[in-house]
Design a protein around this motif. Structure first.
Motif, short mmCIF file in Angstrom:
data_model
loop_
_atom_site.label_atom_id
_atom_site.label_comp_id
_atom_site.label_asym_id
_atom_site.label_seq_id
_atom_site.Cartn_x
_atom_site.Cartn_y
_atom_site.Cartn_z
N ALA A 151 -33.72 23.84 -25.31
CA ALA A 151 -33.05 24.90 -25.21
C ALA A 151 -31.55 25.09 -25.09
CB ALA A 151 -33.84 25.89 -24.39
N VAL A 152 -30.79 26.02 -25.73
CA VAL A 152 -29.69 26.62 -25.33
C VAL A 152 -29.57 27.65 -25.01
CG1 VAL A 152 -27.30 26.86 -26.33
CG2 VAL A 152 -28.98 25.08 -27.48
N LEU A 153 -28.94 27.92 -23.81
CA LEU A 153 -29.04 29.14 -23.04
C LEU A 153 -27.68 29.77 -22.86
CD1 LEU A 153 -30.51 31.38 -20.98
CD2 LEU A 153 -30.00 29.67 -19.07
N VAL A 154 -27.22 30.94 -22.99
CA VAL A 154 -25.95 31.49 -22.79
C VAL A 154 -26.29 32.87 -22.09
CG1 VAL A 154 -25.31 30.92 -25.27
CG2 VAL A 154 -26.05 33.20 -24.90
N THR A 155 -25.13 33.52 -21.39
CA THR A 155 -25.38 34.20 -20.66
C THR A 155 -23.89 35.21 -20.90
OG1 THR A 155 -25.60 35.29 -18.38
CG2 THR A 155 -24.32 33.24 -18.40
N VAL B 62 -21.02 30.01 -21.67
CA VAL B 62 -20.52 31.19 -20.97
C VAL B 62 -19.21 31.47 -21.30
CG1 VAL B 62 -20.32 30.75 -18.47
CG2 VAL B 62 -20.76 33.12 -19.11
N SER B 63 -18.55 32.63 -21.32
CA SER B 63 -17.07 32.93 -20.98
C SER B 63 -16.79 32.37 -19.62
CB SER B 63 -16.63 34.29 -21.24
OG SER B 63 -15.48 34.58 -21.06
N GLY B 64 -16.17 31.52 -19.33
CA GLY B 64 -15.73 30.96 -18.07
C GLY B 64 -14.63 31.64 -17.16
N SER B 65 -13.43 30.90 -17.58
CA SER B 65 -12.53 31.56 -16.53
C SER B 65 -11.94 33.13 -17.20
CB SER B 65 -11.23 30.98 -16.87
OG SER B 65 -11.44 29.42 -16.19
N ALA C 48 -14.22 35.23 -18.17
CA ALA C 48 -15.25 36.03 -17.60
C ALA C 48 -15.42 37.46 -18.23
CB ALA C 48 -15.29 36.09 -16.17
N SER C 49 -15.51 37.28 -19.51
CA SER C 49 -15.40 38.62 -20.35
C SER C 49 -16.71 39.10 -20.65
CB SER C 49 -14.84 38.36 -21.74
OG SER C 49 -14.87 39.50 -22.47
N MET C 50 -17.09 40.38 -20.63
CA MET C 50 -18.26 40.97 -21.04
C MET C 50 -18.09 40.82 -22.50
SD MET C 50 -18.15 44.36 -18.50
CE MET C 50 -19.57 45.11 -19.02
N ALA C 51 -19.43 41.06 -23.13
CA ALA C 51 -19.83 40.98 -24.56
C ALA C 51 -19.60 39.77 -25.06
CB ALA C 51 -18.72 42.08 -25.20
N CYS C 52 -19.42 38.81 -24.42
CA CYS C 52 -19.53 37.46 -25.18
C CYS C 52 -21.01 36.96 -25.37
CB CYS C 52 -18.84 36.37 -24.08
SG CYS C 52 -19.92 35.80 -22.41
N GLY C 53 -21.83 37.31 -24.61
CA GLY C 53 -23.16 36.78 -24.80
C GLY C 53 -23.95 36.50 -26.31
N LEU C 54 -23.97 37.69 -26.76
CA LEU C 54 -24.55 37.94 -28.18
C LEU C 54 -23.79 36.90 -29.20
CD1 LEU C 54 -26.49 38.68 -30.26
CD2 LEU C 54 -25.40 40.95 -30.26
N PRO C 55 -22.23 37.22 -29.16
CA PRO C 55 -21.59 36.23 -30.20
C PRO C 55 -21.76 34.56 -29.67
CG PRO C 55 -20.25 37.97 -29.27
CD PRO C 55 -21.51 38.04 -28.47
N TYR C 56 -21.83 34.41 -28.45
CA TYR C 56 -22.20 32.86 -27.85
C TYR C 56 -23.54 32.46 -28.48
CZ TYR C 56 -18.20 31.59 -24.80
OH TYR C 56 -16.99 31.03 -24.23
N ALA C 57 -24.63 33.27 -28.43
CA ALA C 57 -25.58 32.95 -28.81
C ALA C 57 -25.80 32.53 -30.54
CB ALA C 57 -26.58 34.15 -28.56
N ILE C 58 -25.22 33.53 -31.36
CA ILE C 58 -24.98 33.39 -32.69
C ILE C 58 -24.24 32.09 -33.01
CG2 ILE C 58 -23.86 34.57 -34.88
CD1 ILE C 58 -24.39 37.09 -33.50
#
Length: 589
Positions: free
Chosen positions: A383-387, A410-413, A415-425
């Motif tokens: 699995a690939v997991l994002v948050t 995840v967006s690390g340093s 720490a941006s909101m709204a990153c999860g869905l784009p990261y998953a795509i």
């Protein structure tokens, strides 16, 4: 005769770029045409918002190690890229941003969308230029790609829309710019520390009795070497969030995360160690490191600029993590005294028991830990997991264990909101044969909710768990703990995310009761295609550090009486594991 846009896209094809993330606009029509005529050789993923395009390019670069590319039109289109590009800058991901401009002879004349994006991008980019004509494009397109990869950052090309369509034959080439003088490709040799520094680092670590290791994203390709180092030094290994997949969470040397989202054993080992080895991490929260002077430090990083940023190390080893650890291991003596490691392992056993307490509460309102744990337990080995960023990040960090073969992002340093869905795509496009999973919050998801339709369009095999508490919950707890202020402005208007997923062509499920968790997750995981699972959870469940600092506790007590729902919060912190987290900090007061 090729146009400037043709030269650009052909260059990207030569650089083996497989996909570009973007949104069409009249400022990039020439580039879109070059993509249309080459769609058999390079893909274009249409997003619903340019910010998502930049997040996807950043995530794609992180997942693959290859160049991520995003495309946006002039003015607001390019400006929308910035959040995702800063994500790439701060996490050192190689990304090329391509933006359009108005006609070249109307720049700085207050025409429509007259924004000098090279000026706007000046801080975020390691390479940043406006392309003047097709001959110039021949010189800078490869240089931009090479700069992003070699410097692990953002490169930016801004191209006026009429320049995009200009033929190479129309360019006024200077005599110092002969055609074909710029090669494609980039070259990177091995980077290793000096023998003297390796000897000094080994001497320091061999002399120490309680060594702690902090591992980050830079150690992801060095698991075998890191395991050997940890065994030789009898060292617990704390993982920065970007390094969550460096070691499996059940590894005998792992103490899990560090910091606000981390574990109590990681924090206690940091407080007691007499030497700290940092591998591929610049974890930013200095307060979670050993106190200055408590422990001697050694740091391994590819970038010498990052040595000693967070902790005053004695020895900096500039080099690739795997190669450097291999050379270091040859100089280390295996420690006979395993007491420090055994203490950390006993602490992890107690911590896991505490986490089980929160993960098995069948209370109403539904506890988020119960859902997160049940979700994570179902992840397959590949699995690939994002948050996203928020309380959902804490839930993924603490309650979803990474196993061997799994990946995490995840967006690390930033720490941006709204990153999860784009990261998953982006993960779905980077790894078409792997299943994609995400844990996001209702606040972050709402910002880019339309991208769920992008996941549907491109058939991303994703299962997304939405932690719905109708609150910006991490911000609410930070208001209380950091400043002693009551929660304010964090309540969210509820959205039916399951219905929204259905409206966009996906599958939506909803969980509101503990009795539904197992059944609904079973059905969701058996469903093909993009699936969204909305879990309506307790908004009064606090987000706590593993050991509440005394000033945080004082601020929390001050803010609590004037915070809406304080009775429910008081009841939550009176139970385990929150009670232990608060008491652990008070013992140090």
């Amino acid at each position: 005769m090729p146009t400037a846009a043709d030269i650009l896209i052909d260059t990207l094809i030569d650089w083996r770029v497989k996909v570009i993330f973007g949104l069409p606009g009249d400022g990039i029509n020439g580039i879109m045409e070059a993509l249309r005529t080459r769609q058999d050789r390079i893909g274009f993923v249409q997003v619903r918002h340019e910010e998502s395009a930049a997040f996807m390019a950043c995530a794609y670069a992180k997942w693959t190690g290859e160049l991520g590319v995003c495309l946006a039109t002039s003015g607001p289109g390019g400006a929308h890229l910035l959040a995702g590009l800063y994500d790439a800058k701060l996490d050192q991901a190689p990304v090329l941003a391509i933006t359009g401009m108005q006609f070249h002879d109307l720049i700085e004349t207050f025409t429509q969308q007259d924004v000098d994006l090279t000026r706007v991008f000046n801080d975020v980019a390691v390479f940043n230029t406006q392309v003047s004509d097709p001959a110039h494009m021949e010189s800078v397109a490869s240089l931009a790609c090479r700069s992003a990869l070699s410097k692990r950052g953002v490169a930016h090309l801004s191209i006026a829309n009429d320049v995009q369509e200009q033929a190479l034959s129309e360019a006024k080439r200077s005599k110092r710019n002969p055609p074909g003088h710029v090669p494609n490709g980039w070259f990177e040799g091995r980077r290793l520390p000096t023998e003297r520094d390796l000897d000094e680092a080994a001497r320091l670590l061999n002399d120490a009795s309680r060594v702690m290791i902090l591992a980050g994203r830079g150690a992801l390709g060095a698991r075998a070497e890191l395991e050997h180092t940890a065994d030789l030094l009898a060292a617990p290994v704390a993982k920065a969030l970007l390094g969550k997949a460096v070691l499996p969470d059940d590894h005998p040397h792992s103490t899990g995360g560090i910091g606000m989202l981390g574990t109590l054993p990681s924090q206690e080992a940091m407080e007691r160690c007499d030497a700290l080895l940092i591998v591929g991490s610049t974890f930013p929260y200095i307060e979670y490191y050993p106190k200055p002077g408590q422990a001697k430090g050694v740091q391994i990083d590819r970038d010498g600029q990052r040595i000693g940023l967070r902790y005053p190390v004695e020895i900096g080893l500039v080099g690739d993590a795997g190669e450097t650890l291999r050379l270091l291991n040859e100089r280390l003596t295996r420690k006979r005294d395993r007491g420090f490691l055994e203490e950390a392992q006993a602490g992890m056993a107690r911590w896991r028991e505490m986490m089980v307490t929160s993960e098995t509460k069948a209370d109403l309102p539904l506890k988020p830990q119960l859902v997160a744990c049940a979700f994570g337990r179902r992840l397959p080995d590949h699995a690939v997991l994002v948050t996203d960023s928020g309380q959902n990040t804490e839930l993924a960090a603490r309650h979803i264990d990474m196993r061997e073969g799994q990946a995490f992002g995840v967006s690390g340093s930033l720490a941006s909101m709204a990153c999860g869905l784009p990261y998953a795509i982006a993960a779905g496009l980077a790894f078409p044969d792997r299943p994609i999973f995400a844990v996001v919050g209702d606040g972050g998801l709402a910002m880019q909710l339309g991208e769920f339709s992008t996941a549907v369009r491109y058939s991303i095999p994703s299962k997304m768990l939405v932690i719905k508490n109708n609150m910006l919950n991490q911000i609410a707890w930070e208001q209380m703990m950091f400043l002693g202020n009551p929660q304010f402005g964090c309540e969210l208007q509820p959205i039916d995310f399951a219905m929204a997923a259905e409206a966009m062509g996906g599958i939506g499920y909803s969980i509101t009761h503990p009795d539904q968790v197992e059944e609904v997750l079973d059905r969701a995981f058996a469903t093909e295609g993009p699936v969204l699972i909305e879990a309506v959870v307790d908004a009064a469940e606090p987000m706590m550090p593993p050991k509440m600092p005394p000033d945080y506790a004082e601020n929390f007590r001050k803010a609590l009486p004037d915070t809406p729902g304080h009775e429910e919060i008081e009841a939550a912190i009176a139970e385990e594991p929150l009670k232990t987290m608060i008491e652990a900090g008070s013992r140090d007061d």
